[in-house]
Enzyme design. Structure first.
Site, short mmCIF file in Angstrom:
data_model
loop_
_atom_site.label_atom_id
_atom_site.label_comp_id
_atom_site.label_asym_id
_atom_site.label_seq_id
_atom_site.Cartn_x
_atom_site.Cartn_y
_atom_site.Cartn_z
CG ASP A 29 -43.02 -80.96 -1.69
OD1 ASP A 29 -41.79 -80.83 -1.46
OD2 ASP A 29 -43.49 -82.00 -2.17
CB ALA A 30 -42.71 -79.61 3.53
#
Length: 160
Positions: A29-30
């Site tokens: 994810d980010a």
């Protein structure tokens, strides 16, 4: 401080299967941590390769028997994060074998890290008629192959 958990091994764990996974950008994810839903993909791939290792290729089974496995239930616990470039090992073992279902325990471990699993799940897969998606009894060849993966007790009796 309690001692670190040891990663399951062929010698110390119940019979099972292991499958390696490398973490790529697309898995994170980010924040650079494995996106939670990707563990389900890792577990699915490990189950598929486990079945293949038992001579139970899913496409061939479907063509030969007219049946297939479907996921009926899954429970997942996220314990610690995996990150970009980590190497994981997915461990799969049978917990319970029924007439039409198989309950599996799966864990994701960072390879070579004995501090415990990162993620663990219990997955119940069921056998269905592929054309109607109706529950059916496991074919004899499938039941026999899966029964051979159950752990044995001191008397040699197999049980999950």
């Amino acid at each position: 401080m309690p001692p670190a958990a040891a990663e399951p091994s062929a010698a110390s764990a119940a019979p099972g299967h292991t499958w390696p996974v490398r973490i790529y950008w697309e898995d994170t994810d980010a924040g650079g941590i494995v996106y939670y839903a990707n563990y389900l993909k890792f577990f699915e791939r490990a189950r598929t390769e486990w079945l293949r290792s038992l001579g139970l290729g899913q496409q061939a089974l479907r063509e030969r028997t007219g049946g297939m496995f479907v996921v009926g239930a899954i429970e997942v616990r996220y314990l610690r994060p995996a990150r970009l470039d980590d190497e994981l090992t997915i461990h799969t073992r049978v917990r319970e074998l029924g007439r039409a279902t198989v309950t599996l325990q799966q864990q994701a471990w960072r390879t070579g890290d004995g501090s415990g699993p990162l993620c663990e799940g219990t997955v119940r897969i069921g056998w269905v008629q592929a054309d109607a998606l109706r529950p059916a009894r496991l074919p004899a060849e499938v039941a026999a192959a899966l029964a051979g993966t159950l752990p044995t007790d001191s008397q040699g009796t197999r049980s999950a």
